[in-house]
Design a protein around this motif. Structure first.
Motif, short mmCIF file in Angstrom:
data_model
loop_
_atom_site.label_atom_id
_atom_site.label_comp_id
_atom_site.label_asym_id
_atom_site.label_seq_id
_atom_site.Cartn_x
_atom_site.Cartn_y
_atom_site.Cartn_z
N VAL A 16 1.93 14.36 2.51
CA VAL A 16 2.41 13.33 1.57
C VAL A 16 3.94 13.40 1.48
CG1 VAL A 16 2.43 12.59 -0.84
CG2 VAL A 16 0.27 13.24 0.24
N SER A 17 4.47 14.61 1.36
CA SER A 17 5.93 14.78 1.26
C SER A 17 6.62 14.31 2.55
CB SER A 17 6.28 16.25 1.02
OG SER A 17 5.73 16.67 -0.19
N SER A 65 -12.03 14.61 7.45
CA SER A 65 -10.79 13.87 7.66
C SER A 65 -10.22 13.48 6.31
CB SER A 65 -11.03 12.60 8.49
OG SER A 65 -11.50 12.92 9.77
N PHE A 66 -8.99 13.88 6.07
CA PHE A 66 -8.30 13.46 4.86
C PHE A 66 -7.49 12.21 5.16
CE2 PHE A 66 -9.03 17.95 4.09
CZ PHE A 66 -9.50 17.93 2.78
N ILE A 67 -7.70 11.20 4.35
CA ILE A 67 -7.01 9.92 4.54
C ILE A 67 -5.93 9.79 3.47
CG2 ILE A 67 -7.33 7.44 4.93
CD1 ILE A 67 -9.33 9.16 6.50
N ILE A 68 -4.72 9.51 3.88
CA ILE A 68 -3.62 9.28 2.93
C ILE A 68 -3.18 7.83 3.10
CG2 ILE A 68 -1.34 10.02 2.14
CD1 ILE A 68 -1.85 12.68 3.67
N PRO A 69 -3.66 6.93 2.24
CA PRO A 69 -3.27 5.51 2.37
C PRO A 69 -1.84 5.31 1.85
CG PRO A 69 -5.28 5.78 1.03
CD PRO A 69 -4.62 7.10 1.13
N VAL A 70 -1.08 4.52 2.56
CA VAL A 70 0.29 4.24 2.13
C VAL A 70 0.55 2.73 2.20
CG1 VAL A 70 1.18 6.49 2.88
CG2 VAL A 70 1.26 4.54 4.47
N SER A 71 1.51 2.30 1.38
CA SER A 71 1.97 0.91 1.53
C SER A 71 3.46 0.88 1.31
CB SER A 71 1.23 -0.03 0.58
OG SER A 71 1.50 0.30 -0.75
N TRP A 72 4.08 -0.04 2.00
CA TRP A 72 5.54 -0.16 1.94
C TRP A 72 5.89 -1.64 2.17
CZ3 TRP A 72 9.72 -0.44 5.82
CH2 TRP A 72 10.96 -0.03 5.32
N ARG A 73 6.67 -2.15 1.26
CA ARG A 73 7.00 -3.58 1.31
C ARG A 73 5.74 -4.44 1.39
NH1 ARG A 73 12.23 -3.80 5.40
NH2 ARG A 73 13.64 -2.71 3.99
N GLY A 74 4.68 -3.99 0.70
CA GLY A 74 3.45 -4.76 0.63
C GLY A 74 2.57 -4.67 1.87
N GLN A 75 2.95 -3.83 2.83
CA GLN A 75 2.18 -3.69 4.07
C GLN A 75 1.54 -2.31 4.11
OE1 GLN A 75 1.97 -6.46 5.53
NE2 GLN A 75 3.72 -7.43 4.53
N ILE A 76 0.40 -2.21 4.77
CA ILE A 76 -0.38 -0.97 4.64
C ILE A 76 -0.52 -0.18 5.94
CG2 ILE A 76 -1.70 -1.79 2.67
CD1 ILE A 76 -4.02 -2.38 4.62
N GLY A 77 -0.75 1.11 5.73
CA GLY A 77 -1.02 2.03 6.83
C GLY A 77 -1.67 3.27 6.26
N GLU A 78 -1.89 4.28 7.11
CA GLU A 78 -2.45 5.52 6.60
C GLU A 78 -2.16 6.67 7.57
OE1 GLU A 78 -6.42 4.15 6.24
OE2 GLU A 78 -7.01 4.80 8.23
N PHE A 110 15.14 4.96 4.98
CA PHE A 110 15.58 3.57 4.98
C PHE A 110 16.25 3.20 3.65
CE2 PHE A 110 11.75 3.67 7.78
CZ PHE A 110 12.47 3.69 8.95
N GLY A 111 16.00 4.01 2.62
CA GLY A 111 16.74 3.94 1.38
C GLY A 111 16.62 2.64 0.59
N THR A 112 15.65 1.82 0.91
CA THR A 112 15.54 0.55 0.19
C THR A 112 14.39 0.56 -0.79
OG1 THR A 112 14.31 -0.28 2.09
CG2 THR A 112 16.64 -0.86 1.95
N GLU A 113 13.22 0.49 -0.29
CA GLU A 113 12.04 0.42 -1.15
C GLU A 113 11.21 1.68 -1.00
OE1 GLU A 113 8.35 -2.67 -1.74
OE2 GLU A 113 10.26 -3.41 -1.00
N GLU A 114 10.72 2.22 -2.12
CA GLU A 114 9.94 3.46 -2.05
C GLU A 114 8.56 3.25 -1.46
OE1 GLU A 114 9.46 6.01 -5.35
OE2 GLU A 114 11.61 6.16 -5.74
N LEU A 115 8.13 4.26 -0.72
CA LEU A 115 6.76 4.24 -0.20
C LEU A 115 5.78 4.46 -1.35
CD1 LEU A 115 5.05 4.39 2.53
CD2 LEU A 115 5.04 6.85 2.11
N ILE A 116 4.71 3.69 -1.36
CA ILE A 116 3.64 3.93 -2.35
C ILE A 116 2.53 4.69 -1.65
CG2 ILE A 116 1.91 2.85 -3.83
CD1 ILE A 116 3.89 0.43 -4.01
N VAL A 117 2.23 5.88 -2.18
CA VAL A 117 1.15 6.70 -1.62
C VAL A 117 -0.05 6.57 -2.54
CG1 VAL A 117 0.43 9.00 -0.91
CG2 VAL A 117 2.82 8.30 -0.62
N ASP A 118 -1.12 6.00 -2.01
CA ASP A 118 -2.33 5.84 -2.80
C ASP A 118 -3.08 7.19 -2.83
OD1 ASP A 118 -4.27 4.62 -4.30
OD2 ASP A 118 -4.60 2.97 -2.90
N THR A 119 -4.11 7.27 -3.65
CA THR A 119 -4.84 8.54 -3.79
C THR A 119 -5.52 8.92 -2.47
OG1 THR A 119 -5.31 7.91 -6.06
CG2 THR A 119 -6.61 9.72 -5.14
#
Lengths: 149, 120
Positions: free
Chosen positions: A10-11, A129-142, A20-29
């Motif tokens: 996560v870190s 498998s541990f899944i760490i969902p992330v979103s940034w600028r409204g777009q998703i990945g993991e 990129f210093g603009t928008e923070e990454l959102i890390v979902d549970t």
């Protein structure tokens, strides 16, 4: 792998987007999948892990998230080649940075990258498998971490 | 003007380094996508400065550093890698690399690292 180690990843992924210093990454549970193959997004970069731990770490993202990252890098070429390349590079950076915590015996492979559905031979179906969902600028990945001690 | 070679198997990282360096101080003479290709191109172009990825196919960056230093002990090599553990950094420096920049990096950090490399 113990759940406590998840914070390392996560870190690392948070730090990756901080560049990129603009928008923070959102890390979902984060959540756990047992004996199931996690779903993937449009592009995936897979790193094989060997040494003190064995398994895979991979980054999977929508093309929109990857295109946003390329934008932030100043890269104008959003071709499929570059989207695939970036998925592998993010996976490589996350896994490589993890050596700071896991040590030099945490061996990482060169990235294996693919578009679309997973090849069953590449991604593990067994184990945790541990899944760490992330979103940034409204777009998703993991980030997916599947490691055996 | 210093002759620069960029070694990385990622096209987007090679492009990112190309966009960032100071063109008044460095002139790009070659890029390479593997250690094997880097050694071949080093022999042809003889750059003064090399940015070197470590995790690459065919020949990894550490082996490539050793081969390039054997050809030219004066070359300045900046390792640009995601491998962030201390022992990898120490190994790279002991093989002859002059600096280490950990991925992810900003353009400013890259420019500063290249500048420091040629000031030493």
């Amino acid at each position: 792998m113990k759940e406590q180690k998840l914070q390392i990843f996560v870190s690392i992924i948070t730090n990756y987007f901080n560049q990129f210093g603009t928008e923070e990454l959102i890390v979902d549970t984060p959540y756990l999948l047992e004996n199931q193959q996690p779903k993937v997004h449009d592009y995936t970069g897979v790193i094989g892990i060997s040494g003190v731990q064995k398994g895979v770490v991979y980054f999977s993202a929508t093309s929109a998230l990857l295109a946003s990252i390329l934008d932030s890098m100043g890269e104008t070429d959003k071709s499929e080649d570059n989207l695939v390349d970036l998925a592998g590079e993010v996976a490589n950076t996350v896994s490589g940075n993890a050596r700071n915590e896991f040590g030099a015996e945490f061996h990482i492979s060169v990235p294996l990258v693919f578009k679309g559905s997973p090849q069953s031979i590449i991604l593990p179906k067994n184990g945790r498998s541990f899944i760490i969902p992330v979103s940034w600028r409204g777009q998703i990945g993991e980030i997916v971490v599947c490691l055996q001690d | 003007m210093y002759k620069l070679m960029i070694v990385d198997d990622s096209n987007i990282i090679r492009n990112r380094i190309q966009r960032a360096y100071d063109s008044g101080q460095f002139m790009l003479v070659a890029t390479a996508t593997s250690g094997v290709q880097a050694v071949e191109k080093f022999n042809i172009h003889r750059p003064d400065v090399v940015t070197m990825d470590l995790t690459m196919p065919q020949m990894d960056g550490l082996e490539c550093i050793a081969k390039i230093i054997a050809i030219d002990p004066e070359v300045r090599i900046l390792v640009v890698s995601a491998l962030s553990d201390k022992s990898t950094g120490i190994e790279a420096l002991s093989l002859g690399a002059s600096g280490f920049l950990c991925k992810p990096f900003s353009e400013e950090e890259l420019v500063e690292s290249l500048y420091e490399l040629v000031q030493d």
